[in-house]
Write an enzyme that holds these catalytic residues in place. Structure first.
Site, mmCIF file in Angstrom:
data_model
loop_
_atom_site.group_PDB
_atom_site.id
_atom_site.type_symbol
_atom_site.label_atom_id
_atom_site.label_comp_id
_atom_site.label_asym_id
_atom_site.label_seq_id
_atom_site.Cartn_x
_atom_site.Cartn_y
_atom_site.Cartn_z
ATOM 1 N N ASP A 106 0.844 -1.196 0.000
ATOM 2 C CA ASP A 106 0.000 0.000 0.000
ATOM 3 C C ASP A 106 0.882 1.249 0.000
ATOM 4 O OD1 ASP A 106 -2.377 1.393 0.054
ATOM 5 O OD2 ASP A 106 -3.240 0.200 1.669
ATOM 6 N N ASP B 180 -11.060 2.169 -3.118
ATOM 7 C CA ASP B 180 -11.442 0.923 -2.448
ATOM 8 C C ASP B 180 -12.889 0.548 -2.753
ATOM 9 O OD1 ASP B 180 -9.029 1.254 -1.222
ATOM 10 O OD2 ASP B 180 -9.811 1.250 0.823
HETATM 11 C C1 GAL Z 1 -6.342 0.967 1.723
HETATM 12 C C2 GAL Z 1 -6.386 -0.114 0.673
HETATM 13 C C3 GAL Z 1 -7.345 -1.165 1.143
HETATM 14 C C4 GAL Z 1 -6.847 -1.721 2.447
HETATM 15 C C5 GAL Z 1 -6.647 -0.609 3.459
HETATM 16 C C6 GAL Z 1 -5.972 -1.115 4.719
HETATM 17 O O1 GAL Z 1 -5.497 1.972 1.317
HETATM 18 O O2 GAL Z 1 -6.774 0.424 -0.558
HETATM 19 O O3 GAL Z 1 -7.481 -2.162 0.163
HETATM 20 O O4 GAL Z 1 -5.645 -2.398 2.218
HETATM 21 O O5 GAL Z 1 -5.858 0.432 2.939
HETATM 22 O O6 GAL Z 1 -5.745 -0.115 5.652
#
Ligand code: GAL
Length: 418
Positions: free
Chosen positions: A165, A226
């Site tokens: 990430d 997301d």
């Molecule tokens: C977001 C990501 C999600 C998940 C989340 C966890 O940035 O896009 O899929 O991994 O963080 O904190």
């Protein structure tokens, strides 16, 4: 790198980059078709409350349960092989040697043990880290100076897949960090799928995002926002991906895939028709088929959609060409198309209507098909339909917020067996 200026980051890191071997991490024979499996995030988020919610909290028990389901309920044989840990698995601090460590209460046996458990069931283990000072949920991040250590730790633990990430970092750190992690993973010698969230953080589209470079260093990448548990969210994502198909379609191919995020089929937000629509359109997009649901309590209808062999075969087609939206009709019917191996193809008719099943009339010729006869297989009714001539008018009945998905094979060619 905490608090370092961009120039200082570049001074330290650019020479380092030059020293590393110029081997592409995604050139390791992995993800030749879009990865398939299960990931915790959309359904289980950052639930760390194992006292009050022991069945659903992010813990080794949850991942063992999902590995059991994947291996015992027919998923593995269909290709769903990755069990992927997302955010919130870590301890709040690194260990004395500066290595990441799991939360000891929730992962008392440790990650290597979990990897063994997963591997013993013929599955693979994925894990999550963040290119930045902290993960999105505030756990220890992987700053530039930690990349080699963390890649080696994951390799030592027997990890097979890394979701990397990009919260809590700037554009320069990301520009340096993603290629560095790609090379660091490669340098461990352990084949690992590398999933990059980089494009999300830099605007998702060219010129800010260099899709050619992404394809060189990542096996898949999260392009956009997301997914959430709703039909609105599914539509929002599919619209972005197809509205921008001219920018992103060509980036996809064996070993490198656009990722519109997890399948939410089996949760709370989608009707059965909407569930078929997500499965169908993700397959047209050659999207990773990574479910985030509770495999311990899926009903048969959701299971049937996710385990539909025809849809999976289309998603996993060896040509690896991402499909496109062909048409948006005034009637609010849309037509999507994907070319497959052996001159076969897939077509999806989607209804955005909210009244009644709509009878859509067209010809294959109008959809761009050349002269000839085509054998049509209906993916969700799992039945062969009559042969169609490209000039013959046909009609399909499409439910509100539903799809009809076809596999088409020109006559005189081998039956694909879907
Ligand atoms: C977001 C990501 C999600 C998940 C989340 C966890 O940035 O896009 O899929 O991994 O963080 O904190």
């Amino acid at each position: 790198m905490f608090g370092a200026s961009a120039a200082a980051v570049a001074r330290v890191t650019l020479p380092l980059l030059a020293l590393l071997p110029l081997v592409q991490s995604n050139d390791n024979g992995l993800a030749l078709t879009p990865p398939m499996g299960w990931m915790a995030w959309e359904r289980f988020r950052c639930d760390t409350d194992c006292n009050d919610d022991p069945r659903n909290c992010i813990s080794e028990a949850l991942f063992r349960d999902m590995a059991d389901r994947l291996s015992e309920d027919g998923w593995r044989e269909l290709g769903f092989e990755y069990v992927i840990i997302d955010d919130c698995w870590m301890n709040r601090t690194r260990d004395r040697d500066g290595k990441l460590q799991p939360d000891a209460n929730r992962f008392p046996s440790g990650i290597p043990h979990l990897a063994q458990y997963v591997h013993a069931r013929g599955l693979k283990l994925g894990i999550y880290a963040d290119m930045g000072r902290f993960t999105c949920m505030g756990f220890p991040g992987t700053t530039l100076d930690r990349i080699t250590t963390d890649a080696q730790t994951f390799a030592d633990w027997g990890v097979d897949y890394l979701k990397f990430d990009g919260c809590n970092s700037n554009a320069l750190e990301q520009m340096l960090g993603y290629p560095l992690m790609s090379r660091a993973l490669n340098a461990t010698g352990r084949p690992m799928v590398f999933s990059c969230s980089w494009p999300v953080y830099v605007g998702s589209l060219p010129p800010e995002v260099n899709y050619t470079l992404l394809g060189d260093i990542c096996h898949l990448w999260r392009n956009y926002y997301d997914i959430q548990d709703s039909w609105d969210s599914v539509q929002f994502l599919m619209d972005w991906f197809f509205n921008n198909q001219d920018f992103i379609q060509a980036a996809a191919g064996p070993g490198h895939w656009n990722d519109p995020d997890m399948l939410i089929v089996g949760n709370f937000g989608l009707s059965l028709d909407q569930s078929r629509a997500q499965m169908a359109l993700w397959s047209i997009m050659a999207a990773p088929l990574i479910m985030s649901n509770d495999l311990r309590q899926l009903d048969n209808a959701a299971r049937g959609i996710l385990q539909n062999k025809g849809a999976i075969a289309i998603d996993q087609d060896a040509l690896g060409q991402q499909g496109r939206r062909l048409l948006k009709e005034k009637s609010r019917i849309e037509v999507y198309w994907r070319p497959l191996v052996d001159s076969a193809s897939a077509v999806v008719f989607l209804s955005r209507r909210s009244d009644m099943p709509f009878l859509y009339r067209t010809t294959l010729g109008k959809l761009g098909y050349g002269a000839g006869h085509y054998q049509v297989y209906d993916v969700f009714s799992e039945s062969k339909l009559k042969t169609l001539n490209s000039t013959e008018t046909f009609s399909v009945s499409i439910n509100p917020s539903g799809v009809v998905m076809w596999h088409l094979q020109p006559m005189g060619r081998q039956d694909p067996g879907v």
